[in-house]
Motif scaffolding. Sequence first.
Motif, PDB file in Angstrom:
ATOM      1  N   HIS A 156       0.854  -1.197   0.000  1.00 55.10           N
ATOM      2  CA  HIS A 156       0.000   0.000   0.000  1.00 55.10           C
ATOM      3  C   HIS A 156       0.882   1.236   0.000  1.00 55.10           C
ATOM      4  CE1 HIS A 156      -3.222   2.771   1.051  1.00 55.10           C
ATOM      5  NE2 HIS A 156      -2.473   3.207   2.049  1.00 55.10           N
ATOM      6  N   ARG A 157       0.523   2.220  -0.848  1.00 52.48           N
ATOM      7  CA  ARG A 157       1.318   3.445  -0.974  1.00 52.48           C
ATOM      8  C   ARG A 157       0.538   4.640  -0.454  1.00 52.48           C
ATOM      9  NH1 ARG A 157       1.466   3.797  -6.216  1.00 52.48           N
ATOM     10  NH2 ARG A 157      -0.024   5.491  -6.479  1.00 52.48           N
ATOM     11  N   THR A 166       4.987   6.817   1.896  1.00 52.53           N
ATOM     12  CA  THR A 166       5.192   5.697   2.811  1.00 52.53           C
ATOM     13  C   THR A 166       4.676   4.432   2.165  1.00 52.53           C
ATOM     14  OG1 THR A 166       5.061   7.063   4.808  1.00 52.53           O
ATOM     15  CG2 THR A 166       4.585   4.721   5.055  1.00 52.53           C
ATOM     16  N   LEU A 167       5.488   3.394   2.152  1.00 55.01           N
ATOM     17  CA  LEU A 167       5.078   2.087   1.655  1.00 55.01           C
ATOM     18  C   LEU A 167       4.781   1.177   2.840  1.00 55.01           C
ATOM     19  CD1 LEU A 167       7.355   1.041  -1.359  1.00 55.01           C
ATOM     20  CD2 LEU A 167       4.974   1.767  -1.384  1.00 55.01           C
ATOM     21  N   THR A 168       3.602   0.605   2.845  1.00 60.20           N
ATOM     22  CA  THR A 168       3.218  -0.375   3.861  1.00 60.20           C
ATOM     23  C   THR A 168       3.006  -1.714   3.166  1.00 60.20           C
ATOM     24  OG1 THR A 168       2.105   1.349   5.142  1.00 60.20           O
ATOM     25  CG2 THR A 168       1.581  -0.930   5.695  1.00 60.20           C
ATOM     26  N   ASP A 201      10.976   9.466  -3.888  1.00 60.91           N
ATOM     27  CA  ASP A 201      10.666   8.724  -5.126  1.00 60.91           C
ATOM     28  C   ASP A 201       9.797   7.511  -4.819  1.00 60.91           C
ATOM     29  OD1 ASP A 201      12.146  10.498  -6.704  1.00 60.91           O
ATOM     30  OD2 ASP A 201      14.002   9.401  -6.327  1.00 60.91           O
ATOM     31  N   ILE A 202       8.688   7.758  -4.152  1.00 54.19           N
ATOM     32  CA  ILE A 202       7.875   6.672  -3.623  1.00 54.19           C
ATOM     33  C   ILE A 202       7.376   5.721  -4.718  1.00 54.19           C
ATOM     34  CG2 ILE A 202       5.858   8.198  -3.648  1.00 54.19           C
ATOM     35  CD1 ILE A 202       6.529   5.313  -1.198  1.00 54.19           C
ATOM     36  N   ARG A 210       7.686  -4.252  -5.872  1.00 57.16           N
ATOM     37  CA  ARG A 210       6.749  -5.200  -6.501  1.00 57.16           C
ATOM     38  C   ARG A 210       7.480  -6.130  -7.470  1.00 57.16           C
ATOM     39  NH1 ARG A 210       1.394  -4.174  -5.673  1.00 57.16           N
ATOM     40  NH2 ARG A 210       0.833  -2.107  -4.843  1.00 57.16           N
ATOM     41  N   GLN A 211       8.361  -5.580  -8.284  1.00 58.56           N
ATOM     42  CA  GLN A 211       9.051  -6.390  -9.285  1.00 58.56           C
ATOM     43  C   GLN A 211       9.998  -7.390  -8.644  1.00 58.56           C
ATOM     44  OE1 GLN A 211      10.857  -3.427 -11.802  1.00 58.56           O
ATOM     45  NE2 GLN A 211       9.094  -3.323 -13.168  1.00 58.56           N
ATOM     46  N   THR A 212      10.798  -6.924  -7.691  1.00 51.98           N
ATOM     47  CA  THR A 212      11.771  -7.830  -7.076  1.00 51.98           C
ATOM     48  C   THR A 212      11.079  -8.906  -6.242  1.00 51.98           C
ATOM     49  OG1 THR A 212      12.027  -6.193  -5.297  1.00 51.98           O
ATOM     50  CG2 THR A 212      13.670  -6.181  -7.040  1.00 51.98           C
TER      51      THR A 212
END
Length: 230
Positions: A156-157, A166-168, A201-202, A210-212
């Motif tokens: 969640h961004r 913030t990334l949760t 650079d959220i 997500r990709q990794t």
Amino acid sequence: MDEPQPPEIEDILAELQEDARGRIKEELLPGERLLWAARSEQDPFRVSGYVLNLVLLLSFAGGSVILFRQVGLADRAGPPRNVDLLVALGVVCGIAAVISGIFLLSSLKGAINTRWTRSQHLYAITNRRVILRTPTFDRQGIEVRAIDLHTVGNIHRTEYPGRLGTLTFSVEGPGPKPSVVDPEHGVVEPFDSYRLEKIPDIRRVELLLRQTAAECRAQRADAPAPRDLA
């Protein structure tokens, strides 16, 4: 065409201070490749939040000085009139000024502690894990959490001005959830989600995570199952 090469670790760490660079490097495992690292951005110091307390402090302190000055003038002018009332009002204003000062200092101390705590938040994403270095509850130490990328679930961004956010993300998969001990209450609280707070650079970081994470899950799915030993 040659495939684009991943950035060098020194290029990724270029915007961090020297102490933060060393801490990130210390967390890397043999063969692990750093993809991103950053420190939480501090919120701007807002003077407007302390204007009311400052106005009250100056008003009460000024009122107390004026009242006691009137008491001195009344004593020199002749028989005292309403001196006891002036003294009482001066004392009340002085006490109110002290209380306002305590509230102002407490607010400033809280803001300074919050800014210091935020400045110690350090995050990294590698080709294997998400690494979070954050102060402990009592701010006496640093807690390091490392989450395997294949266990990263929902993301969640939350966005803020200036490309901050913030990334949760949640943690999925079998096994016990990571936990932490609250130093004040001694309670072990399981962590079902983690936060990369106020990072720059959220959107780019979200896409990278997500990709990794998807690549790690795909690699684990394609990996042959271990054979049972006879």
